[in-house]
Scaffold this motif. Sequence first.
Motif, short mmCIF file in Angstrom:
data_model
loop_
_atom_site.label_atom_id
_atom_site.label_comp_id
_atom_site.label_asym_id
_atom_site.label_seq_id
_atom_site.Cartn_x
_atom_site.Cartn_y
_atom_site.Cartn_z
N GLN A 194 47.16 28.05 34.66
CA GLN A 194 47.21 29.42 34.17
C GLN A 194 46.43 30.31 35.13
O GLN A 194 45.57 29.83 35.87
CB GLN A 194 46.63 29.52 32.76
N ALA A 195 46.75 31.59 35.11
CA ALA A 195 46.02 32.54 35.96
C ALA A 195 44.58 32.64 35.48
O ALA A 195 44.31 32.66 34.27
CB ALA A 195 46.69 33.90 35.92
N ILE A 196 43.65 32.69 36.43
CA ILE A 196 42.23 32.81 36.09
C ILE A 196 41.65 33.99 36.87
O ILE A 196 42.22 34.45 37.85
CB ILE A 196 41.45 31.52 36.43
N PRO A 197 40.49 34.51 36.42
CA PRO A 197 39.85 35.59 37.18
C PRO A 197 39.62 35.18 38.63
O PRO A 197 39.14 34.08 38.90
CB PRO A 197 38.55 35.81 36.43
N SER A 198 39.97 36.07 39.53
CA SER A 198 39.87 35.81 40.96
C SER A 198 38.65 36.52 41.53
O SER A 198 38.29 37.62 41.09
CB SER A 198 41.14 36.30 41.66
N SER A 199 38.04 35.91 42.54
CA SER A 199 36.86 36.51 43.18
C SER A 199 37.23 37.41 44.35
O SER A 199 36.34 37.97 45.00
CB SER A 199 35.92 35.41 43.68
N HIS A 200 38.54 37.58 44.61
CA HIS A 200 38.94 38.38 45.78
C HIS A 200 40.03 39.38 45.42
O HIS A 200 41.04 39.49 46.11
CB HIS A 200 39.37 37.47 46.93
N ILE A 201 39.79 40.13 44.34
CA ILE A 201 40.67 41.22 43.91
C ILE A 201 39.95 42.55 44.10
O ILE A 201 38.77 42.67 43.77
CB ILE A 201 41.07 41.07 42.43
N TRP A 202 40.68 43.54 44.61
CA TRP A 202 40.16 44.90 44.75
C TRP A 202 41.11 45.84 44.00
O TRP A 202 42.34 45.66 44.04
CB TRP A 202 40.05 45.31 46.21
N THR A 203 40.54 46.84 43.33
CA THR A 203 41.36 47.77 42.55
C THR A 203 41.00 49.22 42.88
O THR A 203 39.89 49.51 43.35
CB THR A 203 41.17 47.54 41.03
N ALA A 204 41.96 50.09 42.60
CA ALA A 204 41.74 51.54 42.72
C ALA A 204 42.75 52.24 41.82
O ALA A 204 43.90 51.79 41.69
CB ALA A 204 41.90 52.01 44.17
N ARG A 205 42.33 53.33 41.20
CA ARG A 205 43.26 54.10 40.38
C ARG A 205 44.16 54.94 41.28
O ARG A 205 43.73 55.44 42.32
CB ARG A 205 42.51 55.02 39.41
N ASP B 172 41.77 35.57 51.36
CA ASP B 172 40.56 34.88 51.80
C ASP B 172 39.36 35.83 51.76
O ASP B 172 38.45 35.74 52.57
CB ASP B 172 40.76 34.33 53.21
N GLY B 173 39.38 36.74 50.78
CA GLY B 173 38.32 37.74 50.70
C GLY B 173 37.08 37.22 49.98
O GLY B 173 37.10 36.18 49.33
N GLY B 174 36.01 38.00 50.09
CA GLY B 174 34.75 37.62 49.46
C GLY B 174 33.78 38.78 49.42
O GLY B 174 34.17 39.95 49.60
N PRO B 175 32.50 38.50 49.21
CA PRO B 175 31.49 39.56 49.03
C PRO B 175 31.34 40.50 50.22
O PRO B 175 30.93 41.64 50.05
CB PRO B 175 30.19 38.78 48.80
N LYS B 176 31.66 40.04 51.43
CA LYS B 176 31.50 40.87 52.62
C LYS B 176 32.77 41.62 53.00
O LYS B 176 32.76 42.41 53.95
CB LYS B 176 31.03 40.01 53.80
N THR B 177 33.86 41.38 52.29
CA THR B 177 35.12 42.07 52.57
C THR B 177 35.04 43.50 52.08
O THR B 177 34.52 43.77 50.99
CB THR B 177 36.28 41.34 51.89
N THR C 96 38.70 23.15 43.17
CA THR C 96 39.00 24.11 42.12
C THR C 96 40.34 24.81 42.32
O THR C 96 40.75 25.58 41.44
CB THR C 96 37.89 25.17 42.02
N HIS C 97 41.01 24.60 43.43
CA HIS C 97 42.28 25.25 43.72
C HIS C 97 42.13 26.77 43.65
O HIS C 97 42.98 27.49 43.13
CB HIS C 97 43.38 24.76 42.76
N THR C 98 41.02 27.23 44.18
CA THR C 98 40.75 28.65 44.35
C THR C 98 40.23 28.86 45.76
O THR C 98 39.93 27.90 46.48
CB THR C 98 39.68 29.14 43.35
N THR C 99 40.14 30.12 46.18
CA THR C 99 39.58 30.46 47.48
C THR C 99 38.36 31.33 47.25
O THR C 99 38.46 32.38 46.61
CB THR C 99 40.60 31.22 48.34
N GLU C 100 37.19 30.89 47.73
CA GLU C 100 35.95 31.61 47.42
C GLU C 100 34.99 31.57 48.62
O GLU C 100 34.99 30.62 49.39
CB GLU C 100 35.24 30.98 46.21
#
Length: 543
Positions: A496-507, A451-456, A334-338
Motif C-alpha cells: 500500500q502507499a505509505i508516507p514518502s520522505s521525498h515529496i514537495w508540494t505547492a498550492r 532520490d530526494g532528501g533533507p538537502k534537496t 524497506t522498499h523506500t528511498t531515504e
Amino acid sequence: MPPLTRRETLAGTIAGAAVLTLAAGHASAQSGEATGTVYALDGAGRAPLPGVLVSNGQEVARTDAQGRYRLPMPGDGAVFVIKPPGYALPCDADNVVRHSFIHQPEGTPKDLGLRYRGVDPTGPLPSAIDFILTKQDEPEDFDVLLFTDPQPESRHELDHVRDTAVNRAMAIPAAFGITTGDVLFDDLSLYGRSNAIVGRIGIPWYSLPGNHDLNMQAPDARYSRETWKRVFGVPSFAFRHGKALFVMLDNVVWLGPPVATGANTYEGRIGERNLAFLRNLLGQVPSDTLIVLATHIPLHTDSATGSKQNETADRAALLEIVKGRKVLAICGHTHTTEHHYLTEDLHHHVLTAVSGSWWSGPETRTGIPSADSRDGTPNGFHVLSVRGTAYTTRYVPAQGEPDGTMRIAFESQIRTGATEIVRATRPMEGLRSPIPQDALADGIAVVNVFDGGPKTRLTIRVGGRDPEPMIRTRRPDPFVTELFARYPEAKKPWVQAIPSSHIWTARLPADLAPGAHRISVEGSDEYGRPIRSAAVLEVTRGG
C-alpha cells in the motif's frame, strides 16, 4: 617465488585461481588457531604479501613480512581476507567474489531439517589456509553498482530482475557491484540462476544477506545462514578499494521459526561480534579513509520508526565506533528511498529496491509489472561514484527513461475539505485531467523527487510568474496511491502507499486563466547537483 603446488593447480590456474589453498594435514585440535599465508600472483608464480588484513569475524590480524597470519579458531568459524587496494580477489564463473574459508568440520547438522542445503563437512582445521590475490590497476576514482532487494519470489520474477535492473546495469561502467540483501524471496534454490544472471553484468559482485535469505527452519541465529555460507561465504566481511573501505555487516538476527501468526521472527541488530570486528578493523585503517558501511536493515528509517524489524537496535554502539570517521551507510529492506544524516559525518542512504513494491502493479508494455515502490519511486538501483575520499550517489530507474529524476502530479480538493485524487473512468486519467478554474483555490502540485532528501531544494514556476519555493511534506505520493487503488489485483496483499520522505508540494495560483500552462520545477539534489522537470497544467472554465 615458489611454484603452484599440484593441489593449487587442480583448484585453478594462475589466471583463475581459487581464493584459498589448503595445506595437507591439519592443525592440532588443542591449538584452536587458524594460520596461513596471503600470496600475490604474478606471471611467474606467487609471492608472500605482507601487511594484508585477515579476520575471523571478530579479531583482525595483519600479515607479517612473510605474508603469514594467525587467528583464534576455537571451534566452528570462518576466516576471510580483506582485499587491500591494488589487488583483486578471485571470482567464480558468475563473478561471485570468493573471499572466505568456512570451517565447519561436521558441516550443517542434518537434524535441523533445513529446507535448503547447508555447508558440507569441511573436516579438521587445515594446517594452513592460504589466500591468493592478483595485482591489478585500481584507480582511486571508480563507480559501484548498488542493488538491493531484487527479491524474486519465483522463476518468473527472476525474469523481471534480468530484464530490468540487470539489463540496464550492463550499460553502466563500474568497478564492481554490491547487493545489500534479499537477493531472493525465501526460495533459496534460485541462488544459482540468480548469480548467473547478475554475473553477466561482467564485474565482481559482493552480496550481503537479508531477512529473506535465511534458513527459516533454523531454531535460532546460529544456523540461520547455512545456505548463504555455502553459496557466498561469510555473511559479514570487508574489503578495500582505492581510498575506501567497504564493510558488509549482516544485521538480521533470526529469533526462530515463524510464530502462529506466520510472522517472521527476526530483528535488526549488528551484534557484539560484528561490532568487535568493526572496532578492530577500523583500528587498522587510516582515519581519513572513506568508510562505506552496508547493512540490510536500516540503521534508521522514516517508514517504520521504532520497529525492531526495520531499524537497528544497537545503532548507538555502531555510531560510537565510527565517530569522527567519514561514513556512507547504505541499506535496503524497506522498499523506500531515504536520506538521513545521523551525525555530522554519517550519511545514511536507504536504497531503492530493484523489485520496487515486490514486483507489484499493472503490467507495462513489456509484460513486466510497473513495480513502483510504496513511496512512489519507480523500481531501480543506484550508482555510487567514489572520487578519492569524496562520493556521490545517483538513482537509476530500472524501467522507462534512464534519466528520470522526479514526477509532477496535480491534486484537487473537494469542497468538503477531504483531499482526494481526481477520479476518472480511464486508468490514471485523474492525475492528468484538466482542473476546473473554480477548483484552483484548492489545487496542489505534488512533486516526488525519487532520490530526494533533507538537502534537496525545489522551486515551482507557473508560466512566466516568479518561482516560488516548494515545501517538503511527509505524505503519500498521489500517483502510487491511485495506482494501487485502481489495480488491487495486481499487487501483493501487503503493498500500500505509505508516507514518502521525498515529496514537495505547492498550492497552485487561484487566478489562472483557462488554457494550458507550463509548470516548471527546478532545484538541487542531496549533493547540490541541479535537477529540473516540467509539466503542462490545463485549466477549464468552472461550472
